[in-house]
Design an enzyme around this catalytic site. Structure first.
Site, PDB file in Angstrom:
ATOM      1  N   LYS A 180     -11.764  -2.929  22.208  1.00  0.00           N
ATOM      2  CA  LYS A 180     -11.961  -2.872  20.756  1.00  0.00           C
ATOM      3  C   LYS A 180     -10.974  -1.854  20.192  1.00  0.00           C
ATOM      4  CE  LYS A 180     -15.497  -2.629  17.168  1.00  0.00           C
ATOM      5  NZ  LYS A 180     -16.934  -2.545  16.900  1.00  0.00           N
ATOM      6  N   GLY A 201     -14.675  -7.625  10.722  1.00  0.00           N
ATOM      7  CA  GLY A 201     -14.312  -6.901   9.514  1.00  0.00           C
ATOM      8  C   GLY A 201     -14.760  -7.641   8.266  1.00  0.00           C
ATOM      9  N   GLY A 202     -15.944  -7.303   7.788  1.00  0.00           N
ATOM     10  CA  GLY A 202     -16.392  -7.800   6.484  1.00  0.00           C
ATOM     11  C   GLY A 202     -16.826  -9.239   6.441  1.00  0.00           C
ATOM     12  N   SER A 213     -21.193  -4.193  17.708  1.00  0.00           N
ATOM     13  CA  SER A 213     -21.795  -2.946  18.181  1.00  0.00           C
ATOM     14  C   SER A 213     -22.085  -1.997  17.018  1.00  0.00           C
ATOM     15  CB  SER A 213     -20.827  -2.275  19.159  1.00  0.00           C
ATOM     16  OG  SER A 213     -21.375  -1.066  19.625  1.00  0.00           O
ATOM     17  N   CYS A 252     -13.417   4.658  18.242  1.00  0.00           N
ATOM     18  CA  CYS A 252     -14.371   5.259  17.297  1.00  0.00           C
ATOM     19  C   CYS A 252     -13.667   6.362  16.517  1.00  0.00           C
ATOM     20  CB  CYS A 252     -15.585   5.826  18.030  1.00  0.00           C
ATOM     21  SG  CYS A 252     -16.696   6.679  16.882  1.00  0.00           S
ATOM     22  N   THR A 259     -21.488  -5.236   9.392  1.00  0.00           N
ATOM     23  CA  THR A 259     -22.217  -4.636   8.271  1.00  0.00           C
ATOM     24  C   THR A 259     -23.177  -5.613   7.594  1.00  0.00           C
ATOM     25  OG1 THR A 259     -20.320  -3.194   7.952  1.00  0.00           O
ATOM     26  CG2 THR A 259     -21.838  -3.366   6.102  1.00  0.00           C
ATOM     27  N   GLY A 272     -21.262   9.105  14.934  1.00  0.00           N
ATOM     28  CA  GLY A 272     -20.874  10.011  16.023  1.00  0.00           C
ATOM     29  C   GLY A 272     -21.380   9.579  17.386  1.00  0.00           C
ATOM     30  N   ASN A 326     -19.521   4.953   7.664  1.00  0.00           N
ATOM     31  CA  ASN A 326     -20.459   5.549   8.606  1.00  0.00           C
ATOM     32  C   ASN A 326     -19.753   6.619   9.412  1.00  0.00           C
ATOM     33  OD1 ASN A 326     -20.358   5.094  11.741  1.00  0.00           O
ATOM     34  ND2 ASN A 326     -19.440   3.248  10.821  1.00  0.00           N
ATOM     35  N   LYS A 341     -25.219  -1.083  20.560  1.00  0.00           N
ATOM     36  CA  LYS A 341     -24.588   0.187  20.166  1.00  0.00           C
ATOM     37  C   LYS A 341     -23.870   0.817  21.371  1.00  0.00           C
ATOM     38  CE  LYS A 341     -23.820   4.019  17.777  1.00  0.00           C
ATOM     39  NZ  LYS A 341     -22.660   4.004  16.860  1.00  0.00           N
TER      40      LYS A 341
HETATM   41  C1  SIN Z   1     -20.073   5.853  15.313  1.00  0.00           C
HETATM   42  O1  SIN Z   1     -21.005   5.922  16.131  1.00  0.00           O
HETATM   43  O2  SIN Z   1     -19.652   6.861  14.728  1.00  0.00           O
HETATM   44  C2  SIN Z   1     -19.434   4.542  14.990  1.00  0.00           C
HETATM   45  C3  SIN Z   1     -18.919   3.877  16.186  1.00  0.00           C
HETATM   46  C4  SIN Z   1     -17.537   3.326  16.029  1.00  0.00           C
HETATM   47  O3  SIN Z   1     -17.019   3.237  14.912  1.00  0.00           O
HETATM   48  O4  SIN Z   1     -16.947   2.977  17.036  1.00  0.00           O
END
Ligand code: SIN
Length: 304
Positions: free
Chosen positions: A164, A242-243, A21, A130, A265, A72, A69, A45
């Site tokens: 998650k 993760g990576g 996501s 998040c 990523t 938000g 990142n 997302k």
């Molecule tokens: C974000 O939208 O800030 C990232 C989402 C997340 O890390 O869960």
């Protein structure tokens, strides 16, 4: 049954490679780069009950071996997702795992009811982790609150539920145990690690929201460690994230205890990578003389 198929309790995936996501948009953006049917599934997302404008810019910054990142949870809201994004996603020929976040139990309840009645949703992933929004990790840092969100979704219908989890706690294990007990079909381990970047000449933080979440190769050893620790303590299937950027990375997560993985990523600089990894895994099954890729899960041998 294909040798790449994996079973995460009530969720069946054609192969263990998912896209994470927040790193794959709502898939439409990726059409030119990848054959969606090659994937085990897509996790779009995060969607929230109401539209969110997200955090002030800059929202991303590259760091050594990774990126920070602080988006938000910018999104157009749950109703718009159901009306306009899901109809496209569900025709892509792969599992669609809808990722949701909310601030209250009532908000989670409404999304649980709607998603359970919707067509073309393979599972829900609960973003209770998040690091970039106020209230974002409240559910995910408290075992009881995390379990309650899972229970809301379990009670609402048959849709498989993935939690998650955040690594920004002393230990992920008690939270994984709580969501397992509450009936989670799987846990995704892990969301980003809270960090920051500084422009020392200006004496300013680089991100508009000061803090952000670190992802990318820099966090792979940390994520592997958490996957392994949770695998020792729980039976709930684990989705490692993760990576990951190579087939060997995928295999390390499987051996540590994951049943599936998410590519995050790395999709930003190689949007076709997830599909490529799925075909490389098929070759591994042959080379290693396996009946099923799942034979590798949790096979790490530790002698102390
Ligand atoms: C974000 O939208 O800030 C990232 C989402 C997340 O890390 O869960």
């Amino acid at each position: 049954m294909s040798s790449l198929q994996v079973q995460l309790n009530r969720l069946t995936l054609a192969n263990p490679i998912l896209v994470a996501s927040g790193t794959f948009g709502y898939a439409r953006e990726m059409t030119a780069f990848i054959d969606f049917t090659a994937l085990g599934g897509i996790i779009p997302k995060t969607v929230t009950p109401q539209p969110r404008a997200g955090n002030p810019p800059p929202r991303t910054v590259e760091t050594t071996g990774g990126m920070l990142n602080s988006i938000g949870l910018d999104n157009d809201g749950f109703d718009q997702f159901m009306a306009e994004k899901l109809p496209y996603l569900r025709d892509l020929g792969t599992a669609v795992i809808v990722n949701v976040a909310a601030k209250t139990s009532d908000e989670f309840q409404r999304m649980a009811d709607t998603l359970n009645a919707a067509e073309g949703v393979a599972a829900v992933e609960l973003n209770i982790s998040c690091p970039n929004v106020s209230g974002g990790v409240d559910f995910g840092t408290n075992p009881e609150l995390a379990a309650n969100v899972v229970k809301i979704f379990r009670a609402a219908g048959e849709l498989p539920v993935i939690a998650k989890l955040t690594p920004n706690v002393t230990s992920v294990v008690p939270i994984a145990q709580a969501v397992e007990e509450a009936g989670a079909d799987a846990v995704s381990l892990v969301n980003t690690f809270q960090g920051m970047a500084i422009d020392w000449k200006r004496r300013k933080p680089i991100l508009g929201n000061v803090l952000g979440g670190l992802s990318g190769p820099a966090i792979k050893p940390l994520a592997l460690r958490i996957v392994w620790q949770v695998a020792q303590a729980c039976r709930v299937p684990i989705i490692g994230v993760g990576g990951i950027q190579s087939c060997d990375d995928v295999l390390e997560f499987l051996v540590a205890g994951a049943s599936a993985v998410q590519i995050g990523t790395a999709s930003f600089y190689n949007p076709g990578l997830a599909g490529q990894l799925a075909s490389e895994l098929a070759a591994v099954v042959v080379q290693e003389n396996l009946q099923s890729i799942s034979e590798l899960t949790g096979t790490l041998q530790v002698s102390r």
